[in-house]
Design a protein around this motif. Structure first.
Motif, mmCIF file in Angstrom:
data_model
loop_
_atom_site.group_PDB
_atom_site.id
_atom_site.type_symbol
_atom_site.label_atom_id
_atom_site.label_comp_id
_atom_site.label_asym_id
_atom_site.label_seq_id
_atom_site.Cartn_x
_atom_site.Cartn_y
_atom_site.Cartn_z
ATOM 1 N N TYR A 1 0.828 -1.212 0.000
ATOM 2 C CA TYR A 1 0.000 0.000 0.000
ATOM 3 C C TYR A 1 0.861 1.260 0.000
ATOM 4 O O TYR A 1 0.649 2.177 -0.812
ATOM 5 N N MET A 2 1.842 1.344 0.902
ATOM 6 C CA MET A 2 2.656 2.552 0.997
ATOM 7 C C MET A 2 3.561 2.719 -0.213
ATOM 8 O O MET A 2 3.821 3.850 -0.644
ATOM 9 N N TYR A 3 4.028 1.620 -0.785
ATOM 10 C CA TYR A 3 4.866 1.746 -1.985
ATOM 11 C C TYR A 3 4.059 2.364 -3.123
ATOM 12 O O TYR A 3 4.517 3.306 -3.792
ATOM 13 N N LEU A 4 2.864 1.833 -3.370
ATOM 14 C CA LEU A 4 2.051 2.344 -4.477
ATOM 15 C C LEU A 4 1.591 3.772 -4.202
ATOM 16 O O LEU A 4 1.519 4.593 -5.126
ATOM 17 N N ARG A 5 1.289 4.087 -2.961
ATOM 18 C CA ARG A 5 0.921 5.468 -2.636
ATOM 19 C C ARG A 5 2.098 6.406 -2.885
ATOM 20 O O ARG A 5 1.920 7.527 -3.386
ATOM 21 N N ASN A 6 3.294 5.962 -2.551
ATOM 22 C CA ASN A 6 4.480 6.777 -2.790
ATOM 23 C C ASN A 6 4.717 6.994 -4.283
ATOM 24 O O ASN A 6 5.060 8.103 -4.713
ATOM 25 N N VAL A 7 4.530 5.952 -5.093
ATOM 26 C CA VAL A 7 4.670 6.100 -6.548
ATOM 27 C C VAL A 7 3.634 7.080 -7.080
ATOM 28 O O VAL A 7 3.935 7.946 -7.916
ATOM 29 N N LYS A 8 2.399 6.952 -6.601
ATOM 30 C CA LYS A 8 1.333 7.866 -7.031
ATOM 31 C C LYS A 8 1.662 9.301 -6.642
ATOM 32 O O LYS A 8 1.421 10.245 -7.413
ATOM 33 N N THR A 9 2.223 9.491 -5.448
ATOM 34 C CA THR A 9 2.611 10.829 -5.000
ATOM 35 C C THR A 9 3.704 11.405 -5.884
ATOM 36 O O THR A 9 3.664 12.583 -6.263
ATOM 37 N N ASN A 10 4.702 10.585 -6.226
ATOM 38 C CA ASN A 10 5.760 11.052 -7.133
ATOM 39 C C ASN A 10 5.189 11.447 -8.491
ATOM 40 O O ASN A 10 5.630 12.425 -9.112
ATOM 41 N N PHE A 11 4.207 10.680 -8.951
ATOM 42 C CA PHE A 11 3.538 11.008 -10.217
ATOM 43 C C PHE A 11 2.854 12.371 -10.119
ATOM 44 O O PHE A 11 2.972 13.212 -11.032
ATOM 45 N N LEU A 12 2.151 12.621 -9.007
ATOM 46 C CA LEU A 12 1.459 13.896 -8.840
ATOM 47 C C LEU A 12 2.446 15.056 -8.716
ATOM 48 O O LEU A 12 2.204 16.155 -9.243
ATOM 49 N N ILE A 13 3.567 14.823 -8.021
ATOM 50 C CA ILE A 13 4.601 15.861 -7.923
ATOM 51 C C ILE A 13 5.121 16.227 -9.306
ATOM 52 O O ILE A 13 5.221 17.410 -9.673
ATOM 53 N N MET A 14 5.433 15.215 -10.104
ATOM 54 C CA MET A 14 5.926 15.471 -11.457
ATOM 55 C C MET A 14 4.867 16.160 -12.315
ATOM 56 O O MET A 14 5.182 17.043 -13.125
ATOM 57 N N LEU A 15 3.609 15.766 -12.143
ATOM 58 C CA LEU A 15 2.532 16.355 -12.940
ATOM 59 C C LEU A 15 2.373 17.835 -12.631
ATOM 60 O O LEU A 15 2.253 18.671 -13.550
ATOM 61 N N VAL A 16 2.378 18.185 -11.351
ATOM 62 C CA VAL A 16 2.258 19.593 -10.960
ATOM 63 C C VAL A 16 3.453 20.403 -11.466
ATOM 64 O O VAL A 16 3.288 21.503 -12.022
ATOM 65 N N ILE A 17 4.660 19.859 -11.305
ATOM 66 C CA ILE A 17 5.860 20.572 -11.768
ATOM 67 C C ILE A 17 5.850 20.707 -13.287
ATOM 68 O O ILE A 17 6.278 21.736 -13.834
ATOM 69 N N MET A 18 5.346 19.699 -13.988
ATOM 70 C CA MET A 18 5.262 19.776 -15.447
ATOM 71 C C MET A 18 4.347 20.922 -15.882
ATOM 72 O O MET A 18 4.679 21.701 -16.792
ATOM 73 N N VAL A 19 3.192 21.053 -15.218
ATOM 74 C CA VAL A 19 2.265 22.140 -15.554
ATOM 75 C C VAL A 19 2.894 23.489 -15.218
ATOM 76 O O VAL A 19 2.821 24.450 -16.023
ATOM 77 N N LEU A 20 3.532 23.591 -14.047
ATOM 78 C CA LEU A 20 4.192 24.836 -13.673
ATOM 79 C C LEU A 20 5.293 25.199 -14.664
ATOM 80 O O LEU A 20 5.446 26.372 -15.036
ATOM 81 N N GLY A 21 6.061 24.208 -15.088
ATOM 82 C CA GLY A 21 7.126 24.464 -16.053
ATOM 83 C C GLY A 21 6.590 24.939 -17.389
ATOM 84 O O GLY A 21 7.160 25.837 -18.024
ATOM 85 N N ALA A 22 5.473 24.343 -17.837
ATOM 86 C CA ALA A 22 4.878 24.744 -19.109
ATOM 87 C C ALA A 22 4.369 26.180 -19.051
ATOM 88 O O ALA A 22 4.442 26.920 -20.042
ATOM 89 N N VAL A 23 3.859 26.584 -17.885
ATOM 90 C CA VAL A 23 3.306 27.935 -17.737
ATOM 91 C C VAL A 23 4.403 28.967 -17.498
ATOM 92 O O VAL A 23 4.373 30.075 -18.074
ATOM 93 N N MET A 24 5.398 28.630 -16.686
ATOM 94 C CA MET A 24 6.378 29.610 -16.253
ATOM 95 C C MET A 24 7.667 29.580 -17.066
ATOM 96 O O MET A 24 8.182 30.640 -17.469
#
Length: 762
Positions: A84-107
């Motif tokens: 459970y914690m491994y998959l949650r951690n992978v999902k969190t890393n995915f969300l971190i990258m997704l947010v940074i990707m959007v910020l990078g595209a905008v900024m």
């Protein structure tokens, strides 16, 4: 030579095409093969493992939706908190990258695109202008001229990245602590037991320990059991011999069933010479003799123990089981001996399946000596391992090869083909690097076992720590800078102080090498889903080597998920993406792709394929949390240096998020660390009173329904068992070494789940 930015783009395109083709091939292979070989690709469902109530749908692509829709909370029942914690951690890393990707595209993309680096280039020491920025590099930080006010955007972006990482990691750690509290309140044997290490010799009897602990208990009946571990490592050699004869015995029985003719065996060298005898009778005799010898050795180890250890201050190890969870917590956290920690040190006991029995007798003194030797060995291994990595990384750079007269002719040939250039610079060096890193994994496991850890989960955690160190040092540091340093070795030799500026100037370009690495790592994950080589080997073994049910079970069995290796690899990718997200925001797109593929592949395997051998309660997550913050701090330091190289001296303000990260780390550890490790005392939770009432009711129902009920025996591999036996079903053999790793099959015994590998019963 050609423009280096054009060469990077060429290498990226070639690598992207190759990895896309590999990923598509593996994806379609899996979609086709999984419906044909269900016992291989949905092993846990076919074996009726706990918590696996339905297989993935049979449609060609439907497994994707079934996997993504599978509730993470259900994974706690089938794979425990580790999964459970491994998959949650992978999902969190995915969300971190997704947010940074959007910020990078905008900024960053529009900001970098309007940079004027090409208009403000300065000549080098030879009077030549550096290559103009072209292609994909125009949207990187390398297109910004030195001292530009546009760099304020990058500074603000660093603040946003910091806030994003801290926000998501806080949510994960908070969720982990809540789940750990629940985990520590469950009626699993490990929550009622402690492990004693370096017990004083005068206390190394059940009577003495019982008297000692009962003096500290308000209710003497709260002490349920004491299991002392008498050192007898030589018995495992006899056990292995017995296991070999058991397999031969079963093969002979199977042959007799098929041919109705009793097989013969020669008693001479290697079974090739000497007198022929009946194989079944011979193997049965050998098994009986070894069984008796093992029992005698076990008895001798206990009876002769005090004579052999006379004069010693400390004895061995033991397990103590209590009737109350809170007593376990109090005993571990209270200093009970004047020579703590050197004597009578106490730990939360691992669940029975998690115990690594060959190391259970190792005391703290021997453990620290082993730890020192392993640390020295690891240091030299890192040092010598970086030599071939640096050599291969450096010579994958055409600029380096061009400066070596022996290879200059090869550079001329390579540069005539963009595909060949891209393959050499983009795909091949990263493939070799991944292979070199994969060769380390069995070495990591071997030296971690040799350290002396008493639990498989602690061995896995040691692998996690060591492998992550290797990956960061060799991939992030050595391979990333080797090409640049080798190419500029003359300038560095003339001016050693220029190495910092040389590396900093090249960081933006090196991000494409890291992008290629991330792409190849994602392709390897898809290959780990299809597992074509493993399927071929399995089918060959089943066709030619498997003669008995035990052999079939061993061949078809799908082992546990390697959390240590998986966590370390994911953290490396996160480290690379954080380090280069400001310099070259393009890399984050592939970080999103990597963690998306990781989540899909690993979730499928954890649900339907990999069989956990033990449950550690998610103990790997705090290690991941700390290394994530280390990666963020490295990112801050890297950006301070980069802003300095770009002559943007306001970049020193990055110290603010750096300090905030350190304070955040301290606060999170204060809030979540101890409560996650120890849990809370039961009486202070209202819902815990309900749980206690349910346990009392369960105890009464068990005692009234059946006085002769057989104790539950853990099946370590054939069915998931995380040690969560009810304390009222406690079996006194659970904390005894599994000296009999296999059951002896008689001719009239039906085949089925008769092989609890690691079971203590015969």
């Amino acid at each position: 030579m050609a423009n280096r930015y054009e060469a990077q783009d060429s290498a990226f395109v070639v690598t992207f095409v190759i990895n896309s083709v590999i990923t598509i091939i593996f994806f379609f292979l899996f979609c086709f093969l999984r419906r044909k070989y269900k016992s291989f690709y949905q092993y846990r469902y076919e074996k009726n493992h706990k918590g696996i109530v339905a297989p993935p749908s049979d449609g060609f692509f439907s497994w994707v939706g079934d996997t993504l829709r599978y509730d993470l909370n259900r994974i706690k029942d089938s794979a425990g908190m580790d999964g459970y914690m491994y998959l949650r951690n992978v999902k969190t890393n995915f969300l971190i990258m997704l947010v940074i990707m959007v910020l990078g595209a905008v900024m960053l993309y529009p900001t970098n695109a309007v940079g004027k680096y090409n208009d403000h280039r300065e000549k080098d020491e030879d009077g030549n202008y550096p290559d103009p920025v072209v292609g994909l590099s125009r949207i990187s930080m390398g297109n910004i001229e030195r001292g530009s006010s546009l760099l304020w955007v990058h500074l603000v972006f660093v603040l946003f990245v910091t806030f994003t990482v801290l926000f998501f990691t806080y949510r994960d750690y908070r969720d982990y602590s809540k789940n750990r509290i629940v985990y520590r309140q469950q009626s699993r044997l490990s929550n009622y037991s402690i492990l004693l290490r370096d017990i004083p010799i005068q206390m190394f009897t059940k009577d003495e320990l019982s008297h000692y602990f009962r003096n500290h208990l308000a209710n003497q009946s709260d002490l349920l059991d004491i299991s002392l571990q008498y050192p007898a490592p030589h018995i495992y050699k006899l056990v292995n011999q017995r296991e070999t004869f058991i397999k031969k015995y079963e093969a002979a029985i199977e042959k007799y069933r098929k041919t109705q003719e009793k097989p013969q065996v020669k008693l001479g060298l290697c079974g090739c010479f000497g007198e022929k005898v009946d194989a079944i009778d011979h193997y049965q005799t050998q098994i009986d003799d070894l069984t008796k010898k093992i029992e005698d050795e076990r008895a001798a180890a206990e009876s002769d123990y005090y004579e052999k250890n006379a004069g010693k201050k400390v004895a061995g190890t033991g397990f103590v089981v209590f009737n109350q969870r809170q007593i376990q917590k109090e005993m571990v956290q209270t200093i009970m001996h004047e020579k703590y920690q050197s004597q009578f040190s106490r730990y939360y006991a691992p669940d029975p399946n998690d115990v690594f029995w060959p190391n259970i007798h190792i005391g703290l003194k021997q453990y620290y000596i082993r730890l020192l030797l392993v640390s020295v060995f690891t240091f030299f291994l890192i040092f010598f391992w970086m030599i071939p990595v640096a050599f291969l990384s450096g010579f994958s750079n055409l600029g380096t090869l061009a400066k070596v007269p022996a290879f200059s002719w090869l550079v001329d040939i390579i540069e005539k083909s963009d595909v060949l250039t891209g393959f050499l610079q983009g795909f091949l060096p990263n493939l070799i690097l991944i292979i070199f890193m994969a060769l380390l994994i069995p070495i990591m496991y071997a030296i971690s076992r040799a350290t002396g850890y008493f639990a498989n989960s602690k061995i896995e955690a040691s692998v996690f720590s060591k492998y992550f160190l290797f990956l960061v040092f060799n991939v992030f540091l050595v391979s990333a800078i080797a090409g640049t340093v080798f190419q500029s070795i003359k300038e560095i030799a003339d001016n050693p102080g220029s190495i910092i500026s040389t590396i900093a100037n090249a960081l933006g370009g090196l991000s494409f090498q890291m992008i290629n690495y991330v792409l190849l790592a994602a392709s390897g994950l898809m290959g780990g889903l299809a597992r074509v080589v493993g399927l071929i080997i399995r089918n060959i073994k089943l066709r030619w080597l498997a003669k008995t049910r035990r052999q079939i079970d061993e061949i078809t069995h799908q082992g546990p998920f390697s959390y240590g290796v998986a966590y370390a690899t994911n953290l490396l990718i996160l480290q690379l993406c954080l380090a280069y997200c400001t310099l070259s925001p393009f890399i984050v797109i592939f970080g999103v792709w990597y963690f998306g593929v990781t989540y899909l592949v690993c979730k499928y395997n954890i649900i339907w394929v990999n069989t956990p051998n033990y449950q550690s309660g998610g103990m790997f997550y705090p290690m991941s949390f700390r290394r994530t913050l280390v990666g963020l701090l490295i990112y801050h330091i890297l950006m301070i240096g980069t802003f300095n190289v770009y002559k943007f001296y306001y970049g020193i303000l990055v110290v603010i998020p750096l300090v905030v990260t350190i304070i955040f780390w301290y606060v999170c550890e204060r809030i979540f660390c101890n409560i996650s490790k120890n849990g809370i005392l039961d009486p202070y939770q209202k819902h815990m009173q309900q749980l206690q009432a349910q346990e009392i009711e369960m105890e009464q129902s068990i005692s009234s329904s059946s006085q002769a009920a057989e104790p539950i025996q853990p099946h370590m591999q054939e069915t998931f068992n995380d040690g969560s036996h009810s304390i009222f079903e406690y079996n006194q053999n659970m904390y005894k070494p599994p000296y009999y790793p296999g059951k002896l099959m008689e001719p009239n015994v039906s085949f089925g789940s008769e092989f609890p590998l690691g079971s203590a019963s015969v």
